[in-house]
Design a protein around this motif. Sequence first.
Motif, PDB file in Angstrom:
ATOM      1  N   LEU A  27      46.312  40.933  49.740  1.00 48.07           N
ATOM      2  CA  LEU A  27      46.502  41.119  48.306  1.00 48.07           C
ATOM      3  C   LEU A  27      47.093  42.492  48.055  1.00 48.07           C
ATOM      4  O   LEU A  27      46.801  43.449  48.770  1.00 48.07           O
ATOM      5  CB  LEU A  27      45.162  40.985  47.568  1.00 48.07           C
ATOM      6  N   CYS A  30      49.149  44.867  41.348  1.00 41.18           N
ATOM      7  CA  CYS A  30      50.262  44.699  40.410  1.00 41.18           C
ATOM      8  C   CYS A  30      50.586  46.067  39.809  1.00 41.18           C
ATOM      9  O   CYS A  30      49.688  46.764  39.329  1.00 41.18           O
ATOM     10  CB  CYS A  30      49.869  43.721  39.306  1.00 41.18           C
ATOM     11  N   ASP A  35      46.100  44.591  38.610  1.00 42.87           N
ATOM     12  CA  ASP A  35      45.288  43.465  39.048  1.00 42.87           C
ATOM     13  C   ASP A  35      45.710  43.071  40.455  1.00 42.87           C
ATOM     14  O   ASP A  35      46.852  43.308  40.862  1.00 42.87           O
ATOM     15  CB  ASP A  35      45.470  42.287  38.083  1.00 42.87           C
ATOM     16  N   GLN A  36      44.816  42.475  41.241  1.00 42.30           N
ATOM     17  CA  GLN A  36      45.144  42.023  42.592  1.00 42.30           C
ATOM     18  C   GLN A  36      45.957  40.745  42.515  1.00 42.30           C
ATOM     19  O   GLN A  36      45.648  39.846  41.733  1.00 42.30           O
ATOM     20  CB  GLN A  36      43.860  41.771  43.391  1.00 42.30           C
ATOM     21  N   LYS A  37      47.044  40.651  43.324  1.00 44.16           N
ATOM     22  CA  LYS A  37      47.896  39.466  43.340  1.00 44.16           C
ATOM     23  C   LYS A  37      48.456  39.272  44.738  1.00 44.16           C
ATOM     24  O   LYS A  37      48.379  40.149  45.577  1.00 44.16           O
ATOM     25  CB  LYS A  37      49.036  39.596  42.337  1.00 44.16           C
ATOM     26  N   CYS A  43      52.741  37.965  38.956  1.00 45.18           N
ATOM     27  CA  CYS A  43      51.344  38.244  38.626  1.00 45.18           C
ATOM     28  C   CYS A  43      50.832  37.185  37.651  1.00 45.18           C
ATOM     29  O   CYS A  43      51.471  36.891  36.640  1.00 45.18           O
ATOM     30  CB  CYS A  43      51.222  39.632  38.016  1.00 45.18           C
ATOM     31  N   SER A  44      49.668  36.624  37.963  1.00 44.60           N
ATOM     32  CA  SER A  44      49.116  35.588  37.098  1.00 44.60           C
ATOM     33  C   SER A  44      48.480  36.178  35.851  1.00 44.60           C
ATOM     34  O   SER A  44      48.283  35.481  34.858  1.00 44.60           O
ATOM     35  CB  SER A  44      48.083  34.757  37.865  1.00 44.60           C
ATOM     36  N   ASN A  45      48.169  37.467  35.867  1.00 44.61           N
ATOM     37  CA  ASN A  45      47.524  38.104  34.720  1.00 44.61           C
ATOM     38  C   ASN A  45      48.541  38.525  33.658  1.00 44.61           C
ATOM     39  O   ASN A  45      48.402  38.179  32.486  1.00 44.61           O
ATOM     40  CB  ASN A  45      46.713  39.319  35.196  1.00 44.61           C
ATOM     41  N   TYR A  49      57.122  40.232  37.643  1.00 49.67           N
ATOM     42  CA  TYR A  49      57.526  40.224  39.048  1.00 49.67           C
ATOM     43  C   TYR A  49      58.649  41.236  39.191  1.00 49.67           C
ATOM     44  O   TYR A  49      59.620  41.204  38.420  1.00 49.67           O
ATOM     45  CB  TYR A  49      58.006  38.841  39.492  1.00 49.67           C
TER      46      TYR A  49
END
Length: 58
Positions: A27, A30, A35-37, A43-45, A49
């Motif tokens: 991981l 971001c 946040d961890q991605k 990034c899902s949060n 990108y």
Amino acid sequence: MAVPKRKKSRSNTRHRRSQWKATPVALVECPQCRDQKLPHVACSNCGTYNRRQVVETA
């Protein structure tokens, strides 16, 4: 095709297989929301990108 002459013992088989380990998921942080991605994935949060907004988030 090569065929083994003798049966591999259970001890030797298990000793060889003991080196097969699962690696933890890598991981990264971001740069926008910290946040961890997954690397190389948007990034899902926050939906960014490569420091650009690529996905609309609710």
